[in-house]
Design an enzyme around this catalytic site. Structure first.
Site, short mmCIF file in Angstrom:
data_model
loop_
_atom_site.label_atom_id
_atom_site.label_comp_id
_atom_site.label_asym_id
_atom_site.label_seq_id
_atom_site.Cartn_x
_atom_site.Cartn_y
_atom_site.Cartn_z
N LYS A 35 46.48 41.24 37.46
CA LYS A 35 46.50 42.19 38.57
C LYS A 35 47.51 43.32 38.36
CE LYS A 35 44.63 39.60 42.46
NZ LYS A 35 44.03 38.51 41.73
N HIS A 91 38.75 45.75 54.45
CA HIS A 91 38.55 45.38 53.06
C HIS A 91 37.16 45.88 52.66
CE1 HIS A 91 38.84 41.97 49.81
NE2 HIS A 91 38.30 43.08 49.33
N ASN A 128 36.74 42.91 40.22
CA ASN A 128 36.08 41.68 39.82
C ASN A 128 35.05 42.01 38.75
OD1 ASN A 128 37.34 39.73 41.57
ND2 ASN A 128 36.31 40.79 43.24
N VAL A 185 29.73 37.22 45.06
CA VAL A 185 29.01 36.33 45.96
C VAL A 185 28.10 37.15 46.88
CG1 VAL A 185 29.25 34.61 47.80
CG2 VAL A 185 30.90 34.65 45.91
N LYS A 199 51.54 37.83 45.58
CA LYS A 199 50.31 37.21 45.10
C LYS A 199 50.38 36.95 43.60
CE LYS A 199 47.75 41.61 44.95
NZ LYS A 199 46.59 42.32 45.50
N GLU A 231 41.82 45.06 43.67
CA GLU A 231 41.54 44.38 42.42
C GLU A 231 40.14 44.76 41.95
OE1 GLU A 231 41.76 40.18 43.12
OE2 GLU A 231 39.88 40.11 44.24
N GLU A 249 53.42 43.63 46.64
CA GLU A 249 52.61 44.81 46.94
C GLU A 249 52.72 45.12 48.43
OE1 GLU A 249 48.67 45.74 44.53
OE2 GLU A 249 48.28 44.42 46.21
N GLY A 302 41.36 35.95 46.69
CA GLY A 302 42.25 35.75 47.83
C GLY A 302 43.13 34.51 47.72
N ARG A 305 32.46 40.61 37.37
CA ARG A 305 31.37 39.63 37.44
C ARG A 305 30.46 40.01 38.59
NH1 ARG A 305 33.03 37.45 42.15
NH2 ARG A 305 35.22 36.97 42.45
#
Length: 445
Positions: free
Chosen positions: A116, A208, A291, A296, A158, A289, A200, A165, A293
């Protein structure tokens, strides 16, 4: 195109990939643990290979076992789905080294976006807005305190290597930082194999919102719209929708433009998602961030664009993507994640499903890996299904989702269906004025 595809996953996403692959004439191979020997994805695949006992470390996360299964069945490509090994750069490299095609982005992009801190530094260098944060992991509590004083409270601690998350903690006061920092390092080491954490700026209230991109082999990066993922519990998404309600056309344009430019600067190939936090008062957004891939929540993008994202992934991986173009968008789509969990305390609720009755109707889609009689084990994520609806307007999509929730029957285990009803009925959700804390107010006490 590939002849034989191994799906290195389980549950609904394995079923989802299998169905597209079969439509394309690709033979499918499932992998399974002992707990999943009778699972739906095993039944629907053309063949299946056992990879170990129920614990994920000894089955779905066991790279040697998955690669041995791929080799044994003669697979020429591997699709990782999401979760498990999907964002493991070492696994992607090993798939390629074994002579198979990795259905995903370049392993170097996976590695860089998986850290990250490197991801936010890299994005900032390409003009993507980032929040105040640490440019490198603080080495001890004293360094963390100094960084926190510079960043300001509230802030987020984090895991630098975490995702979805997991491993996030909000800190509102300097007195709480020391213990939280040490706890976060311990948790990060245990869950992700690295104690590195970052600090952060924490934005509240916040929306979001994420942007789906698809990088092609010719250098083009398609933007397939944004999704709002603000309805969350424990920083994990519960309801997603597209287009995001309550944001201006100008904000949407800026987010899509920044995401496209970032993908092009990286030379990104395949499906990816850039996630942002948005201050609804100022419409300023910052990178959260990326992802590397399939997400979902990809079905809502499919419902409004008509594009099959799994097919697109396969075309890109097979270098047959020259005909892919940015589709026009239509309608409004909502996805509800149905979990096997207590709707009040949100604890997992494993057990045997006594009755499973899905809603049906026009523009209703259910992605699932479960049926009547299946066992929901404590070994895996409690996601049971994704209930998706689409309609010409947001209001109609909400009404369709509300009826579909009432028509969804699951007995023998607890589910979060009552919680989803409450959210869909809430004024905050219906008005589109919700944020990442809204679910807390909708929870029954």
């Amino acid at each position: 195109m590939f002849d034989r595809l191994l799906i290195a996953n389980r549950g609904e996403i394995a079923v989802r990939v299998i169905r597209t692959a079969k439509r394309l004439g690709i033979r499918t191979v499932a992998v399974f643990s002992d707990a999943d020997a009778a699972a739906r994805h095993v039944e629907e695949a053309d063949e299946a290979v056992r990879i170990g006992p129920p614990p994920v470390a000894r089955s779905y996360l066991d790279m040697d076992a998955v690669l041995a299964a791929a080799s044994a069945c003669g697979a020429d490509a591997v699709h990782p789905g999401y979760g498990f090994l999907s964002e493991n750069a070492e696994f992607a490299r090993r798939v390629q080294a074994a002579g198979m095609t990795w259905v995903g982005p370049d392993p170097d992009h996976i590695a860089r976006m998986g850290d990250k801190i490197e991801a936010r530094n890299l994005m900032a260098s390409h003009g993507v807005p980032v929040s105040r944060g640490t440019p490198r992991p603080p080495g001890d509590a004293a360094a963390a305190q100094a960084e926190a004083a510079r960043i300001g409270y509230p802030l987020m601690v984090k895991a630098a290597s975490g995702g979805g998350g997991i491993g996030m903690t909000i800190i509102r006061d300097a007195a709480d930082l020391g213990p939280a920092f040490q706890a976060a390092r311990t948790r990060a080491e245990r869950m992700f194999g690295s104690p590195d954490v970052l600090l952060e700026q924490y934005i509240e209230p916040a929306r979001h919102i994420e942007v789906q991109i698809l990088g092609l082999g010719d250098g083009r990066v398609l933007t397939l719209g944004e999704r709002d993922c603000s309805i969350q519990r424990r920083f994990q998404k519960v309801i997603e929708e597209t287009p995001a309600p309550g944001i201006s056309a100008e904000l949407r344009r800026r987010m899509l433009d920044v995401s496209r430019r970032a993908g092009e600067a990286l030379g990104y190939r395949g499906a990816g998602t850039l996630e942002y936090l948005v201050d609804p008062r100022t419409e300023e957004f910052v990178f959260l961030e990326m992802n590397t891939r399939l997400q979902v929540e990809h079905p809502v993008t499919e419902l409004v664009t008509g594009m099959d994202l799994v097919e697109a992934q396969l075309l890109v991986a097979a270098r047959e993507d020259a005909g892919l173009t940015e589709p026009s968008r239509r309608d409004h789509a909502i996805e509800l994640r149905i979990y096997a969990e207590d709707p009040v305390r949100m604890f997992p609720s494993p057990g045997r499903i006594e009755q499973w009755k899905e809603p049906a109707g026009e523009h209703i889609r259910v992605d699932t890996g479960y049926r009547t009689g299946d066992e929901v084990t404590p070994h895996y994520d409690p996601l049971l299904a994704k209930l998706c609806t689409a309609a010409a307007t947001r209001e109609a999509a909400i009404e369709s989702a509300r009826r579909a929730v009432d028509d969804f029957t699951v007995t023998g285990i607890k589910t979060n269906l009552p919680l989803l009803r409450r959210v869909l009925d809430s004024e905050a959700f219906r008005s589109g004025t919700f944020d990442t804390k809204t679910l807390e107010t909708a929870r029954p006490r």
